[in-house]
Scaffold this active site. Structure first.
Site, short mmCIF file in Angstrom:
data_model
loop_
_atom_site.label_atom_id
_atom_site.label_comp_id
_atom_site.label_asym_id
_atom_site.label_seq_id
_atom_site.Cartn_x
_atom_site.Cartn_y
_atom_site.Cartn_z
CB THR A 264 63.81 -10.93 -12.67
OG1 THR A 264 63.96 -11.80 -11.54
CG2 THR A 264 64.68 -9.70 -12.44
CE1 TYR B 70 69.33 -11.88 -14.06
CE2 TYR B 70 68.13 -11.91 -11.99
CZ TYR B 70 68.18 -12.12 -13.36
OH TYR B 70 67.05 -12.55 -14.02
#
Length: 364
Positions: A131, A174
């Site tokens: 990501t 995250y």
């Protein structure tokens, strides 16, 4: 474990999800056997798996299991010709509520998968879905607002976007779990010779996406607009992302596997690039035109770790992977809108009708 075709399958963890299902469809269409490994926890993914099985009954097989099930994951990886690792906890908001679960799913399970491959005499290649959050909130960069979008003060950054040489800076659980997994995947190529490649994705969108408020915002906005429901915006809506159609993402993943000998141990920023850099407000304006009615918007505080601007510098990925120019974002948005409308038994208005509506999106 062999697939219905009797050959060593390509394993896709999270393969019933949005990108995984599109990738599985493309691989099966070219005659590859595909093993889907998915816990089927996300709403809508069972429909994706059913769709894949109907389209490719002789190519698609499935294991319904959690990636934290070490034995089941090792068994699936033990016979795979290659692995695409998409299974993850995907929401920043969830990671802030349940950081231990986020760690176990995103980092712990990735390490177990790497170990299963390392133990093989012939480690299968692994392509990992990372990501852009590994670069943090980019708070050190200066931006100014121009029209409906933020723009970098640095003209080079504006022309090319964020490159892979940007220092890593993990924010939120995250960001830490995905960033840690990203680094483990790269190091297993260095330390153990496992062929690996990392894709640091920006915002991917397209058919088969079940977007929610926490993840998959392009589809989420469209779903809410088609249902004539309110849309919540976190931040001021001028934040910019480079959105990439899933067909282009699938092409990049397939190219990485085809060239794994050349790209092993490398990370690539994967997004729409500067040509597809667009703010939330600009996407909302285009959605308003597609549905031919005003949108009910509300604005709320920024969320933790949110970036005011993120655009991928895709030059390295395009050169190393031989990628074509990506689908233009307005074209891709119409494609997703048509798929979502058809799935709901709706018909989009004529595209000429929206032009009669007011041009602006309500301000914060």
């Amino acid at each position: 474990m062999t697939s219905p075709g009797g050959l060593r399958p390509i394993l896709i963890t999270g393969g019933a999800g949005f990108i995984g299902a599109n990738l599985a469809d493309a691989l099966a269409a070219e005659g590859r056997d595909v093993l889907i490994y998915d816990a089927l926890l996300r709403p809508g993914v069972e429909a994706n798996l059913d769709w894949l099985k109907r389209r490719h009954p002789d190519r698609i097989s499935a294991v319904v299991a959690d990636v934290r099930d070490t034995a089941a994951l090792a068994a699936a990886a033990g016979d795979a010709a290659a692995v695409f690792h998409f299974a993850a906890q995907v929401a920043v908001t969830t990671s802030l509520v349940e950081p231990a679960t986020d760690f176990d799913v995103n980092l712990g399970a990735t390490l177990q998968l790497l170990e299963a491959l390392r133990r093989r005499p012939d480690p299968a290649p692994l392509i990992f879905a990372s990501t852009n959050k590994v670069y943090g909130d980019l708070a050190d960069l200066a931006f100014r607002r121009e029209g409906e979008a933020y723009r970098p003060a640095d003209e080079t950054l504006h022309r090319h976007g964020i490159g892979e040489d940007r220092p890593l800076d993990f924010h939120t659980p995250y960001g830490c779990s995905k960033g840690g997994a990203d680094q483990y995947v790269l190091d297993y190529a260095r330390s153990f010779g496992v062929p690996t490649c990392v894709m640091r994705m920006s915002c991917i969108y397209g058919p088969r996406q079940m977007g929610t408020e926490d993840q998959g915002w392009v589809a989420h906005f469209l779903i809410r607009a088609l249902a004539e429901q309110p849309i919540a915006i976190y931040g001021d809506g001028y934040q910019v992302r480079d959105i990439l159609h899933v067909a282009d993402a699938v092409a990049a993943y397939r190219a990485a596997l085809a060239r794994i000998g050349q790209v092993s141990g490398r990370a690539y920023n994967l997004g729409g690039g500067p040509a597809n850099a667009v703010s939330l407000r600009q996407v909302l304006g285009a959605i308003r035109d597609l549905v031919a009615q005003p949108l009910d918007l509300s604005f709320h505080d920024w969320r933790a770790g949110d970036q005011r601007y993120y655009v991928s510098d895709t030059r390295r990925a395009a050169a190393d992977l031989g990628l074509d120019a990506p689908i233009a974002w307005r074209t891709g948005l119409r494609d997703l809108a048509r798929w979502l409308a058809e799935a709901r038994g709706l018909v989009l208005p004529e595209e000429s009708a929206p032009r009669r509506l007011a041009a602006s999106v309500s301000s914060a």
